[in-house]
Design a protein around this motif. Structure first.
Motif, mmCIF file in Angstrom:
data_model
loop_
_atom_site.group_PDB
_atom_site.id
_atom_site.type_symbol
_atom_site.label_atom_id
_atom_site.label_comp_id
_atom_site.label_asym_id
_atom_site.label_seq_id
_atom_site.Cartn_x
_atom_site.Cartn_y
_atom_site.Cartn_z
ATOM 1 N N SER A 87 7.299 -3.340 -11.745
ATOM 2 C CA SER A 87 7.115 -4.729 -12.167
ATOM 3 C C SER A 87 7.909 -5.709 -11.311
ATOM 4 O O SER A 87 7.488 -6.850 -11.099
ATOM 5 N N ARG A 88 9.069 -5.271 -10.826
ATOM 6 C CA ARG A 88 9.849 -6.168 -9.961
ATOM 7 C C ARG A 88 9.117 -6.398 -8.628
ATOM 8 O O ARG A 88 9.155 -7.490 -8.070
ATOM 9 N N ILE A 89 8.451 -5.359 -8.129
ATOM 10 C CA ILE A 89 7.683 -5.539 -6.880
ATOM 11 C C ILE A 89 6.560 -6.550 -7.130
ATOM 12 O O ILE A 89 6.320 -7.460 -6.333
ATOM 13 N N HIS A 90 5.901 -6.389 -8.256
ATOM 14 C CA HIS A 90 4.817 -7.304 -8.629
ATOM 15 C C HIS A 90 5.349 -8.746 -8.698
ATOM 16 O O HIS A 90 4.809 -9.662 -8.077
ATOM 17 N N GLN A 91 6.433 -8.913 -9.456
ATOM 18 C CA GLN A 91 7.000 -10.262 -9.632
ATOM 19 C C GLN A 91 7.397 -10.874 -8.289
ATOM 20 O O GLN A 91 7.061 -12.024 -7.987
ATOM 21 N N ALA A 120 0.838 -1.206 0.000
ATOM 22 C CA ALA A 120 0.000 0.000 0.000
ATOM 23 C C ALA A 120 0.869 1.251 0.000
ATOM 24 O O ALA A 120 0.517 2.266 -0.595
ATOM 25 N N ARG A 121 2.026 1.172 0.659
ATOM 26 C CA ARG A 121 2.924 2.336 0.660
ATOM 27 C C ARG A 121 3.724 2.429 -0.637
ATOM 28 O O ARG A 121 3.927 3.510 -1.186
ATOM 29 N N ALA A 122 4.179 1.282 -1.126
ATOM 30 C CA ALA A 122 5.167 1.302 -2.216
ATOM 31 C C ALA A 122 4.551 1.474 -3.605
ATOM 32 O O ALA A 122 5.219 1.963 -4.511
ATOM 33 N N LEU A 123 3.296 1.057 -3.767
ATOM 34 C CA LEU A 123 2.719 1.063 -5.117
ATOM 35 C C LEU A 123 1.673 2.167 -5.267
ATOM 36 O O LEU A 123 0.876 2.395 -4.350
ATOM 37 N N PRO A 124 1.608 2.806 -6.431
ATOM 38 C CA PRO A 124 0.477 3.702 -6.709
ATOM 39 C C PRO A 124 -0.828 2.890 -6.662
ATOM 40 O O PRO A 124 -0.829 1.693 -7.003
ATOM 41 N N ALA A 125 -1.916 3.554 -6.267
ATOM 42 C CA ALA A 125 -3.181 2.832 -6.060
ATOM 43 C C ALA A 125 -3.627 2.068 -7.308
ATOM 44 O O ALA A 125 -4.112 0.932 -7.208
ATOM 45 N N ASP A 126 -3.433 2.669 -8.501
ATOM 46 C CA ASP A 126 -3.925 1.975 -9.704
ATOM 47 C C ASP A 126 -3.105 0.711 -9.989
ATOM 48 O O ASP A 126 -3.647 -0.318 -10.398
ATOM 49 N N VAL A 127 -1.809 0.773 -9.735
ATOM 50 C CA VAL A 127 -0.966 -0.426 -9.960
ATOM 51 C C VAL A 127 -1.376 -1.510 -8.964
ATOM 52 O O VAL A 127 -1.551 -2.681 -9.327
ATOM 53 N N ARG A 128 -1.573 -1.112 -7.721
ATOM 54 C CA ARG A 128 -1.941 -2.107 -6.704
ATOM 55 C C ARG A 128 -3.285 -2.748 -7.063
ATOM 56 O O ARG A 128 -3.452 -3.966 -6.979
ATOM 57 N N ALA A 129 -4.223 -1.928 -7.498
ATOM 58 C CA ALA A 129 -5.542 -2.472 -7.847
ATOM 59 C C ALA A 129 -5.416 -3.452 -9.014
ATOM 60 O O ALA A 129 -6.100 -4.480 -9.054
ATOM 61 N N ILE A 142 -2.757 -5.366 -9.830
ATOM 62 C CA ILE A 142 -2.041 -6.625 -9.558
ATOM 63 C C ILE A 142 -2.687 -7.419 -8.416
ATOM 64 O O ILE A 142 -2.417 -8.601 -8.263
ATOM 65 N N GLU A 143 -3.546 -6.776 -7.657
ATOM 66 C CA GLU A 143 -4.093 -7.430 -6.465
ATOM 67 C C GLU A 143 -4.843 -8.741 -6.776
ATOM 68 O O GLU A 143 -4.674 -9.721 -6.036
ATOM 69 N N PRO A 144 -5.646 -8.815 -7.846
ATOM 70 C CA PRO A 144 -6.330 -10.093 -8.103
ATOM 71 C C PRO A 144 -5.351 -11.267 -8.269
ATOM 72 O O PRO A 144 -5.614 -12.365 -7.777
ATOM 73 N N ALA A 145 -4.206 -11.005 -8.926
ATOM 74 C CA ALA A 145 -3.223 -12.081 -9.113
ATOM 75 C C ALA A 145 -2.588 -12.476 -7.781
ATOM 76 O O ALA A 145 -2.345 -13.665 -7.508
ATOM 77 N N LEU A 146 -2.336 -11.479 -6.927
ATOM 78 C CA LEU A 146 -1.742 -11.782 -5.611
ATOM 79 C C LEU A 146 -2.748 -12.543 -4.750
ATOM 80 O O LEU A 146 -2.397 -13.493 -4.040
ATOM 81 N N ASP A 147 -3.992 -12.121 -4.838
ATOM 82 C CA ASP A 147 -5.047 -12.779 -4.070
ATOM 83 C C ASP A 147 -5.170 -14.252 -4.505
ATOM 84 O O ASP A 147 -5.260 -15.155 -3.671
ATOM 85 N N ALA A 148 -5.136 -14.480 -5.819
ATOM 86 C CA ALA A 148 -5.260 -15.857 -6.330
ATOM 87 C C ALA A 148 -4.054 -16.698 -5.903
ATOM 88 O O ALA A 148 -4.198 -17.863 -5.503
#
Ligand code: MFK
Length: 556
Positions: free
Chosen positions: A109-113, A25-34, A36-42
């Motif tokens: 993208s590295r944070i996402h990965q 929540a701190r590191a990512l802009p809200a739109d990026v977090r929104a 990638i969140e479904p993939a993290l949740d899955a």
């Protein structure tokens, strides 16, 4: 009816991980977090549910090497465990390597990965090993700018299609030297347009990969690391047979039992130069810096799994009339572990952030220097923290933590490799000194710590900021003294120095995050973690006499 203890369970490992979610929540802009969140949740759902159950059921399976077929042909076939087959498929489909190269979210993208990798890792028995090497190989090939090899291999290494996805090995270690790679004895002979390799590799991880990057000495080259060259090898020929590679045996290891780690003979293995016929250590360095970051991510991921299980168990296990979760001493123990884990998590993902910025051309020169310095430091510190925390985490289960079919001892055994492979704690402490020399000292790190602490206002955090600032001053003063005293003093203190730098950055990041979390989430847990971490101590620098230490160590 006899007493039966309820076993610990895991829920969705993304939604249950407040530390990770708060960081994102701190590191990512809200739109990026929104996005990638479904993939993290899955991935969190899979890792805490079906995949975790699969992992427990797969516990006793291990890779099997068959060297000969029934009619006498040498085949060296390795059968992986069912969990690893499943892990490979998930890894390709979920883009555990691809995400970093598709760069859909630019520097993020590295944070996402690595958030995906962090969730995936604890349920897949160190399948992060081949993924780390695959990511590292893609990066090393791209860094070398070898267009033919980039075209040939990188689309496979970064594919999301399981049947096209390749993993890569990283064959460095020989019997002569795991750390001192310059002693490599494998020889490369020119053969037409290509090369052939002759020698023995003593530790080769995840040997079922389709390709590998390896070091060998072209005939006539001088000894040492500079005389080595980096080579690209495909492990199978066009008919699918081993490419003049013999698998002599699989290692019988303390942990990482699902990873097929082999001793190899290269008997004229066809190979191609990646980046010129010398300076192989320098050419493989981009790969090492990637795998070392995967190591840190794996360290925090395994640690988090141990703590998630320990916390759930504490709510279920009743002793002396109450659940462990109501026992002050048990809670105090878990709180100490959680604080160390949170420090490790923030340091690791700080390095991940810097890596993402560098790769997408968004890093300043100072951030690039910081990345070079903090990569070995994050690897060495988080690996040691993982071993220590997981040892305590399994102790928190009492005898159950020592029994194999709970699946708990494996956590500690697997973690024990983290301070060893990819450079031991001491070798990486020396690498941190090498990095410091290259970037001209501690100025950049000091500035970053100042930047992290500048917004810290909460009264409970101000003392912590002062401690972090004092600690970096002390580290700088120690370095000055050691440099004046000479190379023996510097080398003898290198590990304590690197640990001190790492713990100082962890504390500064915790304080920075705690301030943010108080302001944006009204959450006091990061504050509690920062205070607790500070109380554990930051500096490990000692005023010791190296001659005395020598006497003590050798028992002279
Ligand atoms: C769970 C996730 C992770 C799982 C993956 C694990 C699977 C893989 C298992 C393995 O392969 S384990 C084996 C890993 N082996 C190591 O990590 C080797 C450890 N030893 C070192 O790192 C030594 O420090 C090193 C081999 C690099 C020392 O070799 P040299 O030849 O004495 O190196 P030297 O002369 O200091 O450096 C050569 C050049 O490389 C220098 O550049 P210049 O030529 O420009 O001066 C160095 O600056 C550069 N270099 C070395 N390390 C670097 C680097 N550059 C950037 N980053 C680095 N880390």
């Amino acid at each position: 009816m006899a007493f039966v203890q309820t076993q610990p369970e895991l829920g969705n490992q993304y939604t249950a991980d407040r530390a990770l979610r708060s960081y994102l929540a701190r590191a990512l802009p809200a739109d990026v977090r929104a996005e990638i969140e479904p993939a993290l949740d899955a991935m969190g759902e899979l890792a805490g549910g079906e995949l975790y159950r699969f992992q427990l059921a797969d516990r006793e399976n291990e890779p099997v090497l068959t060297q000969w077929d029934a009619w006498g042909s040498r085949i060296d076939r390795i059968e992986l465990t069912p969990l690893w087959h499943r892990a490979e498929r998930i890894a390709a489909e979920q883009g555990l390597v691809a995400t970093a190269y598709e760069r859909k979210h630019g520097a993020y993208s590295r944070i996402h990965q690595f958030a995906l990798a962090y969730l995936f890792t604890p349920s897949t028995d160190i399948y992060s090993c081949p993924l780390a090497m695959t990511d590292g190989a893609a990066r090393a090939l791209i860094a070398a700018g070898n267009h033919a090899l980039i075209e040939r291999a990188v689309p496979h290494l970064t594919s999301r299609v399981p049947r096209e996805f390749w993993t890569s090995g990283q064959w460095m270690t020989e019997a002569t030297g795991g750390s001192d790679v310059g002693l490599t004895e494998t020889v490369a002979r020119q053969a037409g347009e290509g090369w052939r390799l002759y020698g023995h590799k003593w530790f080769t991880s995840a040997i079922t990969s389709q390709m590998a990057l390896t070091l060998a000495r072209p005939e006539g080259n001088p000894p040492g690391g500079r005389g080595l060259a980096l080579f690209y090898v495909e492990t199978r020929d066009a008919e699918g047979r081993p490419n003049r590679i013999l698998v002599n045996r699989l290692k019988d290891k303390l942990g990482t039992r699902k990873v097929p780690t082999a001793e190899l003979t290269l008997d004229g293995t066809p190979a191609q130069l990646v980046a010129g016929a010398s300076d192989g250590v320098k050419s493989i360095a981009p790969m090492l810096n990637i795998t070392r970051t995967w190591n840190a991510v794996s360290a925090v991921a395994l640690t988090r799994r141990g703590l998630a299980l320990a916390r759930d168990y504490a709510c279920k296990r009743i002793a002396f009339g109450a659940p462990l979760a109501e026992k002050p001493l048990h809670l105090d123990t878990l709180a100490g572990l959680e604080a160390e884990f949170m420090g490790a998590l923030h340091l690791t993902f700080f390095v991940v952030e810097l890596m993402g910025r560098e790769e997408s051309g968004k890093a300043s020169a100072e951030q690039e220097q910081l990345l070079r310095l903090l990569t070995p430091i994050a690897k060495l510190l988080t690996a040691r923290q993982a071993v220590q925390i997981l040892s305590e985490a399994i102790e928190s289960f009492g005898g159950a933590g020592y029994v194999e079919d709970t699946g708990l001892p494996m956590l500690l055994r697997d973690a024990q490799v983290l301070p060893i492979w990819e450079g031991t704690t001491n070798v990486l402490s020396l690498d941190a000194l090498r990095a410091l020399e290259a970037i001209g000292g501690l100025t950049v790190l000091k500035r970053e710590i100042g930047f992290l602490l500048q917004g810290v206002r909460e009264s409970g955090l101000v003392k912590i900021s002062a401690l972090a600032e004092k600690s970096i001053e002390q580290a700088e003063a120690w370095l000055k003294r050691a440099m004046a005293a000479g190379p023996v003093e510097i080398e003898a203190g290198a590990r304590r120095f690197a640990m001190t730098l790492g713990r100082t950055v962890e504390l500064a990041l915790l304080a920075h995050h705690a301030q943010w979390s108080l302001e944006h989430e009204q959450d006091r847990r990061a504050l509690a973690a920062a205070r607790r971490f500070a109380a554990h101590g930051v500096t490990q620098l000692l005023d010791v006499d190296t001659a005395d230490s020598r006497r003590l160590a050798r028992d002279d």
